[in-house]
Design a protein around this motif. Sequence first.
Motif, mmCIF file in Angstrom:
data_model
loop_
_atom_site.group_PDB
_atom_site.id
_atom_site.type_symbol
_atom_site.label_atom_id
_atom_site.label_comp_id
_atom_site.label_asym_id
_atom_site.label_seq_id
_atom_site.Cartn_x
_atom_site.Cartn_y
_atom_site.Cartn_z
ATOM 1 N N ASP A 29 11.478 -2.402 -0.447
ATOM 2 C CA ASP A 29 10.530 -1.191 0.236
ATOM 3 C C ASP A 29 9.093 -2.123 -0.198
ATOM 4 O O ASP A 29 7.984 -1.256 -0.204
ATOM 5 N N ARG A 30 9.330 -2.536 -1.324
ATOM 6 C CA ARG A 30 8.022 -2.598 -2.630
ATOM 7 C C ARG A 30 7.543 -3.882 -1.842
ATOM 8 O O ARG A 30 6.319 -3.854 -1.771
ATOM 9 N N ILE A 31 7.851 -4.601 -1.446
ATOM 10 C CA ILE A 31 7.790 -6.037 -0.820
ATOM 11 C C ILE A 31 6.759 -5.414 0.352
ATOM 12 O O ILE A 31 5.484 -5.421 1.270
ATOM 13 N N VAL A 32 7.419 -4.619 1.241
ATOM 14 C CA VAL A 32 6.769 -3.936 2.407
ATOM 15 C C VAL A 32 6.040 -2.842 2.200
ATOM 16 O O VAL A 32 4.774 -3.134 2.995
ATOM 17 N N ILE A 33 5.377 -2.678 0.985
ATOM 18 C CA ILE A 33 4.922 -1.827 0.659
ATOM 19 C C ILE A 33 3.598 -2.436 -0.212
ATOM 20 O O ILE A 33 2.193 -2.447 0.685
ATOM 21 N N MET A 34 3.655 -3.924 -0.064
ATOM 22 C CA MET A 34 2.738 -5.410 -0.585
ATOM 23 C C MET A 34 2.175 -4.967 0.474
ATOM 24 O O MET A 34 0.649 -5.315 0.563
ATOM 25 N N PHE A 35 2.973 -5.998 1.124
ATOM 26 C CA PHE A 35 1.872 -6.039 2.366
ATOM 27 C C PHE A 35 1.223 -4.634 3.464
ATOM 28 O O PHE A 35 -0.219 -5.135 3.874
ATOM 29 N N GLY A 36 1.242 -3.767 3.198
ATOM 30 C CA GLY A 36 0.853 -2.955 3.572
ATOM 31 C C GLY A 36 -0.615 -2.504 3.598
ATOM 32 O O GLY A 36 -1.492 -2.456 3.170
ATOM 33 N N LYS A 37 -0.525 -2.765 2.042
ATOM 34 C CA LYS A 37 -1.730 -2.654 1.143
ATOM 35 C C LYS A 37 -2.321 -3.989 1.450
ATOM 36 O O LYS A 37 -3.834 -3.395 1.294
ATOM 37 N N PHE A 38 -1.974 -4.928 1.095
ATOM 38 C CA PHE A 38 -2.942 -6.262 2.020
ATOM 39 C C PHE A 38 -3.259 -6.339 3.220
ATOM 40 O O PHE A 38 -4.504 -6.885 3.694
ATOM 41 N N GLN A 39 -2.160 -5.441 4.203
ATOM 42 C CA GLN A 39 -3.672 -5.944 5.750
ATOM 43 C C GLN A 39 -4.719 -4.117 5.922
ATOM 44 O O GLN A 39 -5.504 -4.294 5.890
ATOM 45 N N GLN A 40 -3.919 -2.963 4.260
ATOM 46 C CA GLN A 40 -5.490 -1.944 4.401
ATOM 47 C C GLN A 40 -6.341 -3.134 4.199
ATOM 48 O O GLN A 40 -7.508 -2.441 4.879
ATOM 49 N N GLN A 41 -6.513 -4.181 2.641
ATOM 50 C CA GLN A 41 -7.485 -4.730 2.415
ATOM 51 C C GLN A 41 -8.323 -4.976 3.126
ATOM 52 O O GLN A 41 -8.891 -5.555 3.602
ATOM 53 N N ARG A 42 -7.781 -6.213 4.334
ATOM 54 C CA ARG A 42 -8.230 -6.993 4.742
ATOM 55 C C ARG A 42 -9.182 -6.688 6.039
ATOM 56 O O ARG A 42 -9.946 -6.505 6.629
ATOM 57 N N ARG A 43 -7.906 -4.602 6.867
ATOM 58 C CA ARG A 43 -8.976 -3.761 7.168
ATOM 59 C C ARG A 43 -10.796 -3.661 6.947
ATOM 60 O O ARG A 43 -11.412 -4.039 7.287
ATOM 61 N N ILE A 44 -10.524 -3.668 5.557
ATOM 62 C CA ILE A 44 -12.112 -3.332 5.065
ATOM 63 C C ILE A 44 -13.199 -4.179 4.867
ATOM 64 O O ILE A 44 -13.870 -3.366 5.093
ATOM 65 N N ALA A 45 -12.461 -5.709 4.179
ATOM 66 C CA ALA A 45 -12.768 -6.413 4.008
ATOM 67 C C ALA A 45 -13.746 -7.079 5.008
ATOM 68 O O ALA A 45 -14.793 -7.514 5.534
ATOM 69 N N THR A 46 -12.164 -7.061 6.526
ATOM 70 C CA THR A 46 -13.310 -7.364 8.027
ATOM 71 C C THR A 46 -14.532 -6.612 8.565
ATOM 72 O O THR A 46 -15.385 -6.980 9.069
ATOM 73 N N ARG A 47 -14.286 -5.123 8.197
ATOM 74 C CA ARG A 47 -14.763 -4.562 8.681
ATOM 75 C C ARG A 47 -16.478 -5.045 7.450
ATOM 76 O O ARG A 47 -17.778 -4.467 8.485
ATOM 77 N N CYS A 48 -16.539 -5.300 6.232
ATOM 78 C CA CYS A 48 -18.046 -4.867 5.884
ATOM 79 C C CYS A 48 -18.168 -6.692 6.442
ATOM 80 O O CYS A 48 -19.597 -5.781 6.329
ATOM 81 N N GLU A 49 -17.746 -7.430 6.236
ATOM 82 C CA GLU A 49 -18.566 -8.287 7.367
ATOM 83 C C GLU A 49 -19.035 -8.264 8.112
ATOM 84 O O GLU A 49 -20.107 -8.693 8.647
#
Length: 53
Positions: A29-49
Amino acid sequence: MRGILPIIPPRSNRKNPAHPDYRRYKDRDRIVIMFGKFQQQRRIATRCEKTVL
């Protein structure tokens, strides 16, 4: 398959519940949550670019 074991806890209303390894469930479950956070940060970074250009 890839040798991955399903770690799914049984429903609470089951008559003879099979007890999974809850430690492995917690770790997975920890790993699944970690990947979810990575995906959220990638969305934010892509939006800023996109807004910078």
